[in-house]
Design an enzyme around this catalytic site. Structure first.
Site, PDB file in Angstrom:
ATOM      1  CG  HIS A   6      28.093 -11.752  28.684  1.00 50.88           C
ATOM      2  ND1 HIS A   6      26.819 -11.225  28.660  1.00 50.88           N
ATOM      3  CD2 HIS A   6      27.937 -13.097  28.743  1.00 50.88           C
ATOM      4  CE1 HIS A   6      25.936 -12.213  28.722  1.00 50.88           C
ATOM      5  NE2 HIS A   6      26.590 -13.362  28.766  1.00 50.88           N
ATOM      6  CG  ASP A  45      27.245 -16.190  32.605  1.00 50.31           C
ATOM      7  OD1 ASP A  45      26.085 -16.625  32.726  1.00 50.31           O
ATOM      8  OD2 ASP A  45      27.689 -15.724  31.541  1.00 50.31           O
ATOM      9  CG  HIS A 116      24.970 -11.420  32.340  1.00 46.93           C
ATOM     10  ND1 HIS A 116      26.260 -11.849  32.119  1.00 46.93           N
ATOM     11  CD2 HIS A 116      24.174 -12.502  32.114  1.00 46.93           C
ATOM     12  CE1 HIS A 116      26.243 -13.134  31.778  1.00 46.93           C
ATOM     13  NE2 HIS A 116      24.989 -13.556  31.779  1.00 46.93           N
ATOM     14  CG  ASP A 120      22.999 -14.261  28.776  1.00 46.93           C
ATOM     15  OD1 ASP A 120      23.980 -14.507  28.059  1.00 46.93           O
ATOM     16  OD2 ASP A 120      22.939 -14.596  29.981  1.00 46.93           O
ATOM     17  CG  HIS A 149      23.938 -22.800  24.904  1.00 44.20           C
ATOM     18  ND1 HIS A 149      22.698 -22.231  24.869  1.00 44.20           N
ATOM     19  CD2 HIS A 149      24.718 -21.964  25.632  1.00 44.20           C
ATOM     20  CE1 HIS A 149      22.719 -21.107  25.556  1.00 44.20           C
ATOM     21  NE2 HIS A 149      23.938 -20.923  26.047  1.00 44.20           N
ATOM     22  CG  ASP A 153      26.857 -19.166  25.317  1.00 42.40           C
ATOM     23  OD1 ASP A 153      26.055 -18.332  24.877  1.00 42.40           O
ATOM     24  OD2 ASP A 153      26.669 -19.811  26.377  1.00 42.40           O
TER      25      ASP A 153
END
Ligand code: DCM
Ligand code: DCM
Ligand code: DCM
Ligand code: ZN
Ligand code: ZN
Length: 268
Positions: A6, A45, A116, A120, A149, A153
């Site tokens: 991010h 988040d 954000h 994502d 995941h 990430d």
């Protein structure tokens, strides 16, 4: 994405926005430094784990009910439920930023959400329903137990860059910015902006979701779920994923810059 992804996307966007856009968002975010976007890129988040922010948890993804690896695809009417999804969230918070009557506090929150969620939506597993976007697919990465995941990430980006602090993100963003301006992405970067339309945020962002979702069939699960369950993904799997993750982070940053430029110009 974890904080590294991010914050990198936010720094890339800072490198491409117009001076007027920078000035506007530095004011909205009350931050006059060069980290005005990166400094708030992970706020959503943390917020979603608070009581006040629970409502926003579904806004981080769209659960495409497709069938990887045989068939990938995202359909807004099918895949965005009443409680919301990342495509609907981009539409809603973009509209709020374009509302001249929005108060400063809500404008600050809307800006943090848009920064954000454009990130994502570029993570392939945020555009996939299977096993909760891979959260229930248990794997190992460099001998540490984790899930698919989290591998996409955080584990893969952090192994590539060697850390997840703000200066690590700034360094990765500098490299990807050079790749966009003069390097491997130079020929393609303008095409990444095709179809971006501030008056059609659902049409714009569903295309970003469809594009990322294709990588679920191509790179995330090319041989299906059973080929990764319980497997070590720090080797060949990592090597195959790195170019896709770099491309998606670069695209997200470049597109976020254009989206913020359009918002900054759109009130006028
Ligand atoms: N995270 C957090 N607080 C928690 C759990 C996770 O801030 N209690 C962070 C860790 C990752 C990010 O959320 O950086 C992952 O978010 P997502 O998987 O929704 O993109
Ligand atoms: N974080 C991350 N990658 C890690 C560890 C943490 O992106 N390997 C993120 C998740 C949280 C923040 O950093 O948002 C703080 O994490 P922690 O509380 O684990 O230090
Ligand atoms: N997530 C996702 N798709 C889902 C559920 C969750 O992409 N269907 C994401 C949101 C967070 C991470 O996975 O980044 C962990 O979610 P949670 O903390 O809700 O398990
Ligand atoms: Zn995630
Ligand atoms: Zn998120």
């Amino acid at each position: 994405w974890g904080s590294l992804g991010h914050e990198t996307i936010a720094y890339i966007a800072s490198n491409f926005v117009s001076p007027a856009t920078q000035s506007l968002f530095q004011t909205i975010l009350h931050n006059q430094t060069s980290s005005y976007l990166a400094g708030v890129a992970t706020w959503a988040d943390s917020f979603r784990y608070t009581a006040a922010g629970r409502f926003s948890a579904p806004f981080h993804f769209i659960d495409a009910e497709d069938d990887p690896p045989a068939s990938c695809g995202v359909v807004y009417a099918r895949d965005c439920p009443v409680e919301g999804c990342v495509v609907g969230a981009i539409r809603n918070y973009t509209a709020q930023l374009l509302d001249a009557d929005l108060g400063a506090g809500n404008r600050n929150m809307a800006a943090k959400f848009v920064i954000h969620f454009v990130g994502d939506i570029h993570q392939p597993l945020h555009d996939e329903s299977l096993d909760r976007g891979g959260n229930s697919i248990l794997v190992t990465f460099d001998n540490v137990q984790t899930n698919l995941h989290h591998v996409w990430d955080s584990n893969i980006p952090e192994k590539l860059i060697g850390g997840y602090a703000l200066p690590d993100a700034e360094r990765w963003a500098t490299a990807l910015t050079t790749a966009i301006k003069t390097g491997v992405y130079k020929t393609d970067a303008e095409s990444w902006l095709q179809g971006i339309d501030l008056s059609d945020p659902v049409g714009t962002s569903i295309r970003w979701a469809e594009e990322a979702n294709q990588f679920v069939c191509q790179t995330v699960l090319p041989e299906g779920k059973d080929a990764v369950v319980g497997k070590e993904l720090g080797g060949e799997y990592y090597e195959a994923a790195v170019p896709v993750i770099e491309l998606q982070v670069a695209r997200a940053g470049y597109r976020l810059a254009r989206w913020l430029d359009l918002i900054a110009a759109g009130g006028k």
